[in-house]
Scaffold this motif. Sequence first.
Motif, mmCIF file in Angstrom:
data_model
loop_
_atom_site.group_PDB
_atom_site.id
_atom_site.type_symbol
_atom_site.label_atom_id
_atom_site.label_comp_id
_atom_site.label_asym_id
_atom_site.label_seq_id
_atom_site.Cartn_x
_atom_site.Cartn_y
_atom_site.Cartn_z
ATOM 1 N N GLY A 447 4.323 -0.850 17.607
ATOM 2 C CA GLY A 447 5.040 -0.600 16.361
ATOM 3 C C GLY A 447 4.132 0.042 15.325
ATOM 4 N N PRO A 448 4.710 0.550 14.229
ATOM 5 C CA PRO A 448 3.908 1.157 13.158
ATOM 6 C C PRO A 448 3.128 0.078 12.398
ATOM 7 N N LEU A 449 2.021 0.512 11.816
ATOM 8 C CA LEU A 449 1.179 -0.441 11.082
ATOM 9 C C LEU A 449 1.209 -0.115 9.596
ATOM 10 N N ARG A 450 0.962 -1.169 8.827
ATOM 11 C CA ARG A 450 1.002 -1.053 7.372
ATOM 12 C C ARG A 450 -0.314 -1.633 6.853
ATOM 13 N N GLN A 451 -1.049 -0.863 6.040
ATOM 14 C CA GLN A 451 -2.342 -1.384 5.542
ATOM 15 C C GLN A 451 -2.128 -2.339 4.380
ATOM 16 N N ASP A 452 -2.946 -3.326 4.291
ATOM 17 C CA ASP A 452 -2.952 -4.268 3.170
ATOM 18 C C ASP A 452 -2.965 -3.475 1.859
ATOM 19 N N GLU A 453 -2.198 -3.932 0.906
ATOM 20 C CA GLU A 453 -2.049 -3.196 -0.360
ATOM 21 C C GLU A 453 -3.240 -3.360 -1.293
ATOM 22 N N ASP A 454 -3.993 -4.425 -1.107
ATOM 23 C CA ASP A 454 -5.026 -4.765 -2.095
ATOM 24 C C ASP A 454 -6.330 -3.986 -1.870
#
Length: 852
Positions: A447-454
Amino acid sequence: MSATNQERLEGKTRYEPGEVERRIFAEWIEAGYFHPQAEGDPADNYSVAIPPPNVTGALHMGHALNGSMQDALVRMNRMRGRNTLWTLGVDHAGIATQAVVEKELVAEGKTRQELGREAFVERVWAWKEEYGSRIVEQYKRLGASLDYENERFTLDEGYVKAVYRVFKQLYDKGYIYRDNYMVNWDPGSHSAISDLEVENREVEDTLYSIDYPVEGSDRVLTVATVRPETMLADTAVAVNPADERYADLVGEHCLLPLVGRRIPVIADEHVDPEFGTGALKITPGHDPNDFEIGRRHGLEEIGAIGPDGRMSEAAGEFAGLGAAEAQGAVVAALRAAGRLRGEQPYVHSVPFSHRSGARIEPLISLQWFCRMDELAAPAIEVVERDEVRITPPQWKRVYLDWMREIRPWCVSRQLWWGHRIPVWYCDACEETYVAERAPERCGACDGPLRQDEDVLDTWFSSALWPFATLGWPDDSAELRAFYPTSFLTTAREILFLWVARMIMTGVEFAGDVPFRDVYVHSVIQARDGRRMSKSLGTGIDPLDEIDVHGADALRFGLLAMSSTQDVRFSDAKVQQGADLANKLWNASRLILLNVATVEAAPRPLAIEDRWLLSRLEATIASVTAKLERYDFAHAAAEAYSFFWSELCDWYLEIVKPRLYEQEEEVSATLLWTLERVLALLHPIMPFVSEEIWSYHPSRQGHLAVHPFPEADDSLRDPEAEAEIGAAIELTGRLRAWRDLVEAPAAAVLPARAEGAPPREFVGRLARFEFGEDGGDPVAAVGPVKILASAEIGAEAVAARLEARREELRAEVARAEGKLGNEKFVGRAPAEVVEEERRKLERYRAELEELSE
RNA sequence: GGGCGCGUAGCUCAGCGGGAGAGCGCUCGCCUCACACGCGAGAGGUCGCUGGUUCGAACCCAGCCGCGCCCACCA
């Protein structure tokens, strides 16, 4: 000397720093002196990493002091021939920089949210390109010999690599973890901040007492709070387990007013039975203590105040109000419900954000933390064993005490400008990836990945400064040549924030301490003793000082006024530096325009030459030792005093006739002395010394890379020091005598010497003419009989004589008293007693002489 | 609540166990052929207070009185 040089020196009686400094600095840069080759061994090389100023920063007095100290040592060691690197760089300064750019946006009627993350970050980079080099230019004005050819930035490519490597390794070791935990929420920057970025201030609040009815009883528990709005998130009432008043209520429940929630009455040691009623409302979601208690007792954690500072859904009817409004509304409601028992003014300390100035809102949020115990242990040891020496020594204990109590560090920040946390999440299968480089897709479900926002706390990256700037994690030539660095100067306020963390990461990741020495310098306060601050308007701009007095003057002044304790900014010390530069210029003109040789060598003919050379070597030894001990103030004062008093006031005056007569020996000695004085002063005052050096006949290349003088003990001469010292003292006494009897300044007075005649210069400088005989002595000054002359009045002499006799009688009485004391004679060391006897003899002899 | 530091000449600061120092300011005299951003000579201190240790204390110890700073979760 060439004709043009001669012309340039001749008419110019004032040293003008303004026209010199930029030219000289350009020459140094042109020659590339400040950019070393990465070769050699760290033990032989010399390296310093500048504490990176904020990219938003302007040079303030702290930078100027710190820079003057570092440059003094860096220049001294470069002159000693060590391969020397002073690393330049700036810090991306997350919160500060983001705030500056956001402010610009607001002025344009935009917000960063409208812009979006990517565009915003681009905008900050653009800002950095345009304004980020200001402080670097200002360091040039100071004369700082930084390596401008290799400027580092905590967000440049290589540096990011280091940051991610460290994050990954700490994560793999289990030190870095993510948790829902109580943090210091800064409503100003809309981010969590660490404990170290919080400052406590005394504030007057109102302490409200509120009745909590006990379920199934007509009793109430009265609790006290300064933040009644947090009661909406209360999940217990606590009493001390030993408190007999409430023993029977533990295990019962209260009904939370306004909310109606059933909350347990629990017993916890933390509660002080002496405070208020001895009952404490527990709000695990909004108070650090209550949070701890809540976790101990497994209490529910309710968040009634959101990150935006407004009441959340959990606040029921108060939802949407700001915390301050909610306080008023809750108090009103409690009053209406008859639950408000009392209110009183209450002064207590309250946490504020050091960054934004906003009052900290403690709340629970999901953040990244770093456990510190394992990192601290070796960092404690290296300081205990003095592998990192901390000066002055009292700071060693402060460091150790803090390190031994160290707590987890909240490293995530809810900002956009900084090192984005290198963690990726797969929303499809809830996999988490921590990596130095972004993984393409989820390894488990593709699946696609999402980087931590902080992003990471700015100090997380500065903690790596000494080795990340040298190319770590690569095995770079720079790292091998210049790590560990030699020393660090710092203000004590960042001892924990930065210094301690560099030691921890240095030992853990770079395999050695980041520096051998830490010097904790004083803080320069405003002239009135207040803290220098932009907001108070008490700041003094170092650039203004440089414009008016020159960089050398400011550098000398700052070093001279520095101390281990805080000091007020001294205009007088800066002026002293400016005066010194001018005096150097003029004394050099005297020498350079009159010497009869181009040779610079010690060629003593007369005893005064030996005296001067001896004093010069003593000064070199002493000033050098003081610089090495970070005793900048005494080093500056001593160099000043030798040059001004001994060299200018005495030696130059003594040898002027020989110089004017074109004597080669004294010329060579003067050129030698000038060369050594310029080199000795160069680390403190690089510009004047370099400028004067350009006129010196021995000049080969710049003073910046000229060998630093090493004290030559073979030129030390105690005999000459004693003899000339005595002659100087006699000259002074003769001058004082003539002033006291009000002899006209130009008059040459007749005198006769008893025994050996004084040295020639005594009569010349004091304006006395020594003859074989000629009339009656009217007074005696040491071995000199002063003869009657028309220039001096008899009454003045008589008065002077009587005054001197009076002094002597007092001295004799003092010495006699001391020597008459059996205990003194019996118990004091023999040489002390002997010295006292000699003094008594002398005073008696002189008194007798004057009484004739 | 702990810890650290400071109170010395009019000002800013050194000195930290054997006769009170510096720079600035002040007074007096000097345009002496390097420098008037200079030269020479001076005046000016119960070294916060009180006790103690010591032959001897600005300096060591104790207690006060003022003033800073750091750390700490008492509502």
